[in-house]
Design a protein around this motif. Structure first.
Motif, PDB file in Angstrom:
ATOM      1  N   GLY A   1       5.864   2.660  15.184  1.00 59.08           N
ATOM      2  CA  GLY A   1       5.177   1.784  16.114  1.00 59.08           C
ATOM      3  C   GLY A   1       4.496   0.644  15.377  1.00 59.08           C
ATOM      4  N   VAL A   2       4.065  -0.355  16.136  1.00 60.92           N
ATOM      5  CA  VAL A   2       3.433  -1.529  15.534  1.00 60.92           C
ATOM      6  C   VAL A   2       2.228  -1.141  14.699  1.00 60.92           C
ATOM      7  CG1 VAL A   2       2.207  -3.675  16.029  1.00 60.92           C
ATOM      8  CG2 VAL A   2       4.266  -3.079  17.336  1.00 60.92           C
ATOM      9  N   GLU A   3       1.368  -0.282  15.234  1.00 61.05           N
ATOM     10  CA  GLU A   3       0.146   0.050  14.491  1.00 61.05           C
ATOM     11  C   GLU A   3       0.448   0.878  13.250  1.00 61.05           C
ATOM     12  OE1 GLU A   3      -2.648  -1.436  14.959  1.00 61.05           O
ATOM     13  OE2 GLU A   3      -1.582  -2.466  16.571  1.00 61.05           O
ATOM     14  N   ALA A   4       1.472   1.739  13.327  1.00 60.90           N
ATOM     15  CA  ALA A   4       1.840   2.529  12.152  1.00 60.90           C
ATOM     16  C   ALA A   4       2.329   1.629  11.023  1.00 60.90           C
ATOM     17  CB  ALA A   4       2.916   3.546  12.523  1.00 60.90           C
ATOM     18  N   LEU A   5       3.146   0.637  11.356  1.00 66.60           N
ATOM     19  CA  LEU A   5       3.653  -0.251  10.310  1.00 66.60           C
ATOM     20  C   LEU A   5       2.600  -1.262   9.873  1.00 66.60           C
ATOM     21  CD1 LEU A   5       7.403  -0.870  11.185  1.00 66.60           C
ATOM     22  CD2 LEU A   5       6.382   0.664   9.523  1.00 66.60           C
ATOM     23  N   ARG A   6       1.692  -1.626  10.760  1.00 65.88           N
ATOM     24  CA  ARG A   6       0.577  -2.480  10.344  1.00 65.88           C
ATOM     25  C   ARG A   6      -0.270  -1.752   9.293  1.00 65.88           C
ATOM     26  NH1 ARG A   6      -1.553  -6.390  13.520  1.00 65.88           N
ATOM     27  NH2 ARG A   6      -0.931  -5.259  15.422  1.00 65.88           N
ATOM     28  N   THR A   7      -0.582  -0.483   9.583  1.00 68.62           N
ATOM     29  CA  THR A   7      -1.374   0.308   8.638  1.00 68.62           C
ATOM     30  C   THR A   7      -0.640   0.470   7.317  1.00 68.62           C
ATOM     31  OG1 THR A   7      -2.459   1.520  10.431  1.00 68.62           O
ATOM     32  CG2 THR A   7      -2.432   2.565   8.258  1.00 68.62           C
ATOM     33  N   ARG A   8       0.644   0.753   7.384  1.00 68.90           N
ATOM     34  CA  ARG A   8       1.438   0.923   6.159  1.00 68.90           C
ATOM     35  C   ARG A   8       1.453  -0.379   5.347  1.00 68.90           C
ATOM     36  NH1 ARG A   8       5.620   4.329   4.308  1.00 68.90           N
ATOM     37  NH2 ARG A   8       5.376   5.575   6.213  1.00 68.90           N
TER      38      ARG A   8
ATOM     39  N   LEU B   1      -0.021  -0.984   1.540  1.00 65.21           N
ATOM     40  CA  LEU B   1       0.779  -1.539   0.451  1.00 65.21           C
ATOM     41  C   LEU B   1       0.128  -2.777  -0.147  1.00 65.21           C
ATOM     42  CD1 LEU B   1       4.344  -1.127   1.962  1.00 65.21           C
ATOM     43  CD2 LEU B   1       3.629  -0.248  -0.269  1.00 65.21           C
ATOM     44  N   LEU B   2      -0.398  -3.644   0.702  1.00 66.15           N
ATOM     45  CA  LEU B   2      -1.065  -4.846   0.213  1.00 66.15           C
ATOM     46  C   LEU B   2      -2.319  -4.487  -0.584  1.00 66.15           C
ATOM     47  CD1 LEU B   2      -0.649  -7.043   3.404  1.00 66.15           C
ATOM     48  CD2 LEU B   2       0.435  -7.466   1.199  1.00 66.15           C
ATOM     49  N   ASP B   3      -3.070  -3.505  -0.110  1.00 67.13           N
ATOM     50  CA  ASP B   3      -4.239  -3.025  -0.856  1.00 67.13           C
ATOM     51  C   ASP B   3      -3.833  -2.552  -2.251  1.00 67.13           C
ATOM     52  OD1 ASP B   3      -6.102  -3.475   1.161  1.00 67.13           O
ATOM     53  OD2 ASP B   3      -6.025  -1.418   1.931  1.00 67.13           O
ATOM     54  N   ALA B   4      -2.812  -1.703  -2.289  1.00 67.35           N
ATOM     55  CA  ALA B   4      -2.371  -1.128  -3.555  1.00 67.35           C
ATOM     56  C   ALA B   4      -1.820  -2.200  -4.481  1.00 67.35           C
ATOM     57  CB  ALA B   4      -1.330  -0.050  -3.302  1.00 67.35           C
ATOM     58  N   ALA B   5      -1.036  -3.121  -3.922  1.00 70.02           N
ATOM     59  CA  ALA B   5      -0.448  -4.174  -4.746  1.00 70.02           C
ATOM     60  C   ALA B   5      -1.536  -5.062  -5.351  1.00 70.02           C
ATOM     61  CB  ALA B   5       0.516  -5.009  -3.906  1.00 70.02           C
ATOM     62  N   TYR B   6      -2.484  -5.450  -4.529  1.00 65.32           N
ATOM     63  CA  TYR B   6      -3.546  -6.327  -5.042  1.00 65.32           C
ATOM     64  C   TYR B   6      -4.368  -5.607  -6.112  1.00 65.32           C
ATOM     65  CZ  TYR B   6      -7.272  -9.752  -5.221  1.00 65.32           C
ATOM     66  OH  TYR B   6      -8.167 -10.695  -5.658  1.00 65.32           O
ATOM     67  N   ALA B   7      -4.679  -4.343  -5.878  1.00 64.37           N
ATOM     68  CA  ALA B   7      -5.467  -3.576  -6.846  1.00 64.37           C
ATOM     69  C   ALA B   7      -4.750  -3.431  -8.178  1.00 64.37           C
ATOM     70  CB  ALA B   7      -5.796  -2.196  -6.276  1.00 64.37           C
ATOM     71  N   GLN B   8      -3.402  -3.468  -8.135  1.00 62.88           N
ATOM     72  CA  GLN B   8      -2.622  -3.298  -9.361  1.00 62.88           C
ATOM     73  C   GLN B   8      -2.134  -4.623  -9.944  1.00 62.88           C
ATOM     74  OE1 GLN B   8      -0.047   0.519  -9.141  1.00 62.88           O
ATOM     75  NE2 GLN B   8      -0.595   0.102  -7.008  1.00 62.88           N
ATOM     76  N   GLY B   9      -2.707  -5.719  -9.486  1.00 66.50           N
ATOM     77  CA  GLY B   9      -2.463  -7.002 -10.126  1.00 66.50           C
ATOM     78  C   GLY B   9      -1.394  -7.870  -9.536  1.00 66.50           C
ATOM     79  N   VAL B  10      -0.756  -7.436  -8.442  1.00 68.24           N
ATOM     80  CA  VAL B  10       0.257  -8.271  -7.803  1.00 68.24           C
ATOM     81  C   VAL B  10      -0.438  -9.439  -7.107  1.00 68.24           C
ATOM     82  CG1 VAL B  10       2.058  -8.341  -6.034  1.00 68.24           C
ATOM     83  CG2 VAL B  10       1.820  -6.331  -7.510  1.00 68.24           C
TER      84      VAL B  10
ATOM     85  N   ARG C   1       6.897  -8.435  12.397  1.00 68.33           N
ATOM     86  CA  ARG C   1       5.506  -8.898  12.457  1.00 68.33           C
ATOM     87  C   ARG C   1       4.893  -9.042  11.059  1.00 68.33           C
ATOM     88  NH1 ARG C   1       2.318  -6.815  17.770  1.00 68.33           N
ATOM     89  NH2 ARG C   1       4.062  -6.771  19.231  1.00 68.33           N
ATOM     90  N   SER C   2       5.734  -9.292  10.064  1.00 70.93           N
ATOM     91  CA  SER C   2       5.234  -9.344   8.685  1.00 70.93           C
ATOM     92  C   SER C   2       4.157 -10.394   8.495  1.00 70.93           C
ATOM     93  CB  SER C   2       6.385  -9.603   7.709  1.00 70.93           C
ATOM     94  OG  SER C   2       6.998 -10.859   7.950  1.00 70.93           O
ATOM     95  N   GLU C   3       4.343 -11.584   9.059  1.00 69.40           N
ATOM     96  CA  GLU C   3       3.322 -12.625   8.918  1.00 69.40           C
ATOM     97  C   GLU C   3       2.025 -12.202   9.616  1.00 69.40           C
ATOM     98  OE1 GLU C   3       5.685 -16.863   8.516  1.00 69.40           O
ATOM     99  OE2 GLU C   3       5.096 -16.191  10.507  1.00 69.40           O
ATOM    100  N   GLU C   4       2.158 -11.594  10.778  1.00 71.78           N
ATOM    101  CA  GLU C   4       0.977 -11.128  11.514  1.00 71.78           C
ATOM    102  C   GLU C   4       0.225 -10.073  10.706  1.00 71.78           C
ATOM    103  OE1 GLU C   4       0.196  -8.161  15.259  1.00 71.78           O
ATOM    104  OE2 GLU C   4       1.836  -9.612  15.461  1.00 71.78           O
ATOM    105  N   PHE C   5       0.955  -9.101  10.161  1.00 71.23           N
ATOM    106  CA  PHE C   5       0.324  -8.049   9.365  1.00 71.23           C
ATOM    107  C   PHE C   5      -0.350  -8.644   8.131  1.00 71.23           C
ATOM    108  CE2 PHE C   5       3.736  -4.750  10.828  1.00 71.23           C
ATOM    109  CZ  PHE C   5       3.193  -4.750  12.105  1.00 71.23           C
ATOM    110  N   LEU C   6       0.332  -9.564   7.479  1.00 66.43           N
ATOM    111  CA  LEU C   6      -0.210 -10.190   6.275  1.00 66.43           C
ATOM    112  C   LEU C   6      -1.445 -11.022   6.596  1.00 66.43           C
ATOM    113  CD1 LEU C   6      -0.077 -10.961   3.292  1.00 66.43           C
ATOM    114  CD2 LEU C   6       1.697 -12.644   3.866  1.00 66.43           C
ATOM    115  N   ALA C   7      -1.393 -11.770   7.698  1.00 70.84           N
ATOM    116  CA  ALA C   7      -2.542 -12.581   8.101  1.00 70.84           C
ATOM    117  C   ALA C   7      -3.761 -11.705   8.375  1.00 70.84           C
ATOM    118  CB  ALA C   7      -2.196 -13.412   9.326  1.00 70.84           C
ATOM    119  N   GLY C   8      -3.538 -10.558   9.028  1.00 74.56           N
ATOM    120  CA  GLY C   8      -4.644  -9.647   9.306  1.00 74.56           C
ATOM    121  C   GLY C   8      -5.257  -9.104   8.027  1.00 74.56           C
ATOM    122  N   TRP C   9      -4.406  -8.799   7.069  1.00 70.17           N
ATOM    123  CA  TRP C   9      -4.920  -8.299   5.775  1.00 70.17           C
ATOM    124  C   TRP C   9      -5.722  -9.380   5.065  1.00 70.17           C
ATOM    125  CZ3 TRP C   9      -4.368  -9.547   0.605  1.00 70.17           C
ATOM    126  CH2 TRP C   9      -4.821  -8.581  -0.301  1.00 70.17           C
ATOM    127  N   LEU C  10      -5.231 -10.604   5.075  1.00 71.59           N
ATOM    128  CA  LEU C  10      -5.945 -11.702   4.425  1.00 71.59           C
ATOM    129  C   LEU C  10      -7.306 -11.928   5.073  1.00 71.59           C
ATOM    130  CD1 LEU C  10      -2.984 -14.209   4.001  1.00 71.59           C
ATOM    131  CD2 LEU C  10      -4.201 -13.047   2.145  1.00 71.59           C
TER     132      LEU C  10
END
Length: 323
Positions: free
Chosen positions: A42-49, A53-62, A73-82
């Protein structure tokens, strides 16, 4: 902001980016996807996932994240994380236009995306990307340019892209298919007012598909940043699908097949950023070990036997089912 600011990143993993193709939508062609994502897509499951991933990537230097209008909805998910991470002002954001997502959040659609490289499609999708990412959009790429793409000859489109570049957005293109090298060389010849239009190129290159290598070297020599996608060949180079020689080299290095496969690409002097398409944080952590893999010339010679003819590689890729 310009993509070039990625050059100031100094983390050990700054040459590895995170692509969101596998987690921005429920269906994709990667092998092993059912095990990776399970039944809840579902949308919320993949948003959370995606956020995990973005949390982990940023913490590890990506520091480079890659999306597209057609990645669900990749742009939407990314915008929400930002929005939730104001401290992440140093990340560089890329997206793509030219394909429209048409699967309606299903995995069994007749068509998952529709290609359109027209000026009208650019204007529509640029507005959609801007509405989500706004000033955080650093790089905007034409999605999957092929030699016959009208995007290579449309002067009005070129003028509009040049306007975007003048306003600070880096303009790039991605390629796909057995004629990637031809598309790259044709794009390198595109100019506006005597200046090259494109500053980045994103292409498929991996231990199985190396045909774009010489053209990517030319692009690098011309000053473009090269971004490599599909370094894992849509899961064909990951355990348990990895060929025997890749498994043997991985065992000798003490790291995973995925890390070795990505290290093969990182070893190319023209490779600026190599994308991880991880769908789980465990996969991401393993992928990031690529920066630590020490491949010898002997390893590279052994892995060279994996190279396939471009036509055969892309025919097999085209037969991969959407999971």
């Amino acid at each position: 902001m310009p993509f070039a600011r990625l050059a100031t990143a100094t983390t050990p993993t700054c040459h590895i980016g995170l692509g969101l193709a596998a987690v921005g939508r429920p269906g994709y062609i990667n092998l092993g996807r059912d095990d990776d994502l399970g039944d809840d897509r579902g949308v919320e499951a993949l948003r959370t996932r995606t956020h995990e991933l973005l949390d982990a990537a940023y913490a590890q230097g990506v520091r480079y994240f890659d999306a597209a209008r057609s990645y669900g909805r990749s742009e939407e998910f990314l915008a929400g994380w930002l929005d939730g991470h104001p401290e992440a002002g140093d990340v560089v954001i890329g997206s793509k236009w030219g394909y429209t997502y048409t699967a309606g959040w299903t995995t069994d659609a007749e068509r998952h995306e529709v290609k359109d490289h027209s000026l009208a499609a650019y204007e529509r999708q640029r507005a959609e990307s801007d509405a989500l990412l706004g000033e955080r959009l650093d790089l905007y790429q034409i999605h999957s340019v092929t030699p016959e793409s009208p995007a290579l000859t449309d002067k009005e489109l070129h003028a509009r892209l040049a306007e975007a570049a003048a306003q600070g957005v880096t303009v790039g293109f991605s390629t796909s298919g057995p004629a990637q090298a031809d598309a790259i060389r044709a794009a390198l010849a595109v100019t506006v007012d005597g200046e090259p239009l494109f500053r980045t190129v994103q292409s498929t290159y991996n231990a199985l598909e190396t045909s774009a290598g010489p053209a990517l070297a030319e692009a690098h020599e011309a000053g473009l940043t090269v971004i490599v996608k599909e370094g894992m060949a849509n899961g064909r180079l990951a355990a348990p699908n990895a060929p025997e020689v890749l498994r043997a080299v991985a065992e000798e290095t003490g790291l995973g097949c995925d890390a070795v496969a990505l290290a093969v690409v990182l070893r190319r002097p023209w490779a600026g950023v190599v994308l991880s398409g991880a769908a789980t944080t465990g996969q991401l952590a393993s992928n990031l070990h690529a920066a630590a893999v020490d491949l010898t010339d002997e390893h590279m010679d052994r892995l060279a036997v994996l190279v396939e003819q471009p036509g055969a590689y892309w025919e097999r890729r085209g037969q991969l089912p959407w999971h």
